[in-house]
Design a protein around this motif. Sequence first.
Motif, PDB file in Angstrom:
ATOM      1  N   GLN A   1      25.551  66.688  61.542  1.00 61.01           N
ATOM      2  CA  GLN A   1      26.482  67.751  61.919  1.00 61.01           C
ATOM      3  C   GLN A   1      27.913  67.230  61.916  1.00 61.01           C
ATOM      4  N   LYS A   2      28.122  66.005  62.397  1.00 60.43           N
ATOM      5  CA  LYS A   2      29.469  65.412  62.377  1.00 60.43           C
ATOM      6  C   LYS A   2      29.960  65.296  60.941  1.00 60.43           C
ATOM      7  N   GLY A   3      29.074  64.866  60.038  1.00 57.88           N
ATOM      8  CA  GLY A   3      29.449  64.759  58.633  1.00 57.88           C
ATOM      9  C   GLY A   3      29.823  66.114  58.049  1.00 57.88           C
ATOM     10  N   LEU A   4      29.038  67.128  58.347  1.00 63.50           N
ATOM     11  CA  LEU A   4      29.361  68.481  57.863  1.00 63.50           C
ATOM     12  C   LEU A   4      30.674  68.973  58.445  1.00 63.50           C
ATOM     13  N   ASP A   5      30.891  68.709  59.729  1.00 65.41           N
ATOM     14  CA  ASP A   5      32.154  69.101  60.359  1.00 65.41           C
ATOM     15  C   ASP A   5      33.332  68.390  59.702  1.00 65.41           C
ATOM     16  N   ASP A   6      33.149  67.099  59.366  1.00 64.86           N
ATOM     17  CA  ASP A   6      34.208  66.346  58.691  1.00 64.86           C
ATOM     18  C   ASP A   6      34.519  66.955  57.333  1.00 64.86           C
TER      19      ASP A   6
ATOM     20  N   ARG B   1      34.024  70.084  56.355  1.00 68.45           N
ATOM     21  CA  ARG B   1      34.691  71.381  56.578  1.00 68.45           C
ATOM     22  C   ARG B   1      36.148  71.211  56.983  1.00 68.45           C
ATOM     23  N   ALA B   2      36.450  70.118  57.702  1.00 68.08           N
ATOM     24  CA  ALA B   2      37.812  69.870  58.156  1.00 68.08           C
ATOM     25  C   ALA B   2      38.638  69.112  57.119  1.00 68.08           C
TER      26      ALA B   2
END
Length: 95
Positions: A57-62, A64-65
Motif C-alpha cells: 500500500q505504501k508503494g502504491l501511495d508513493d 499515486r503521489a
Amino acid sequence: MAEAVKITVTREPDIQDFVRDQMERGSFTSSGEYIETVLRERYERERARERLDAKLQKGLDDVRAGRVVPIDEAFAEVRKRLGIAKSGHSTSAGH
C-alpha cells in the motif's frame, strides 16, 4: 509475552487421528503442543501478510503521489549498493 489462556478444542475423529499420528512420530509431545504450533504458524503468517500488505500500500501511495524513480536509476542504485558493475551483455563462452 501475554499470559496464556486455556481453551478447549473439539476435533473430528479424523483430525484427532492425524494429531495423534504427529505425536507418535515424535514431532509433538501433546495434542495441545501441536495445536499451539499450528496456531502460532498461522498467526505469524497472517502478521507477515499484513506487513506485506502495508508495504504494498505504501508503494502504491508513493506511485499515486509521484514519488517514483526511473527503472534505470533504481537498478543503478541497487548495483551500487551491492558493488556490482553494470554489464552490457552476457559473455558466456561459446555463445
